[in-house]
Scaffold this motif. Structure first.
Motif, PDB file in Angstrom:
ATOM      1  N   TRP A  37       0.805  -1.217   0.000  1.00 14.95           N
ATOM      2  CA  TRP A  37       0.000   0.000   0.000  1.00 14.95           C
ATOM      3  C   TRP A  37       0.842   1.273   0.000  1.00 14.95           C
ATOM      4  N   THR A  40       0.130   4.353  -2.246  1.00 15.06           N
ATOM      5  CA  THR A  40      -0.990   5.248  -1.924  1.00 15.06           C
ATOM      6  C   THR A  40      -0.507   6.523  -1.232  1.00 15.06           C
ATOM      7  N   LEU A  41       0.693   6.482  -0.666  1.00 18.24           N
ATOM      8  CA  LEU A  41       1.263   7.682  -0.055  1.00 18.24           C
ATOM      9  C   LEU A  41       1.574   8.736  -1.110  1.00 18.24           C
ATOM     10  N   LEU A  42       1.715   8.281  -2.350  1.00 14.21           N
ATOM     11  CA  LEU A  42       1.995   9.179  -3.475  1.00 14.21           C
ATOM     12  C   LEU A  42       0.783   9.319  -4.383  1.00 14.21           C
ATOM     13  N   ASP A  43      -0.395   9.038  -3.823  1.00 17.79           N
ATOM     14  CA  ASP A  43      -1.653   9.087  -4.580  1.00 17.79           C
ATOM     15  C   ASP A  43      -1.647   8.154  -5.783  1.00 17.79           C
ATOM     16  N   GLU A  44      -0.992   7.017  -5.637  1.00 22.60           N
ATOM     17  CA  GLU A  44      -0.984   6.000  -6.673  1.00 22.60           C
ATOM     18  C   GLU A  44      -1.746   4.780  -6.187  1.00 22.60           C
ATOM     19  N   GLU A  45      -2.025   3.873  -7.095  1.00 27.32           N
ATOM     20  CA  GLU A  45      -2.762   2.660  -6.758  1.00 27.32           C
ATOM     21  C   GLU A  45      -1.891   1.687  -5.963  1.00 27.32           C
TER      22      GLU A  45
END
Length: 107
Positions: A37, A40-45
């Motif tokens: 996950w 997701t910290l970089l607004d990625e899937e």
């Protein structure tokens, strides 16, 4: 034996690996779900992958690519504690890691 039985679950902040023994007809094999996950910290899937292996030794080899020994053991099936302990011992660094895995493997 159940058709899909959890044998190992490992986790950390941002990810997890769960290994299953899968029974199909008269044979069994291993399957693992790898979840990461951190993207997701970089607004990625988030990343999810499934790994399949015909034997425990093959699965351990594939798990080594994911540095499984650095994750925290959450669950180890009682039938696999000795196999996990044998596979993990040589990869551990530091007394704390050794003790955490020894405890998880029932030793």
């Amino acid at each position: 034996m159940k058709p899909r039985e959890k044998v190992v679950e490992l986790g950390c902040e941002g990810g997890s690996i769960t290994v299953y023994r899968v029974s199909a007809q008269e044979q069994s094999y291993f399957e693992s779900d790898v979840h990461d996950w951190t993207p997701t910290l970089l607004d990625e899937e988030p990343i999810h992958s499934t790994i399949t292996a015909g034997s425990w030794d093959e699965m351990v080899g594939l798990l080594n690519e994911h540095r499984w020994h650095t994750l925290a053991p959450i669950f180890i099936h009682c039938d696999f504690r000795r196999l996990v302990w044998t596979a993990i011992q040589s990869r551990l660094d530091g007394e704390r890691a050794v003790e955490r895995w020894r405890e998880a493997c029932g030793g």
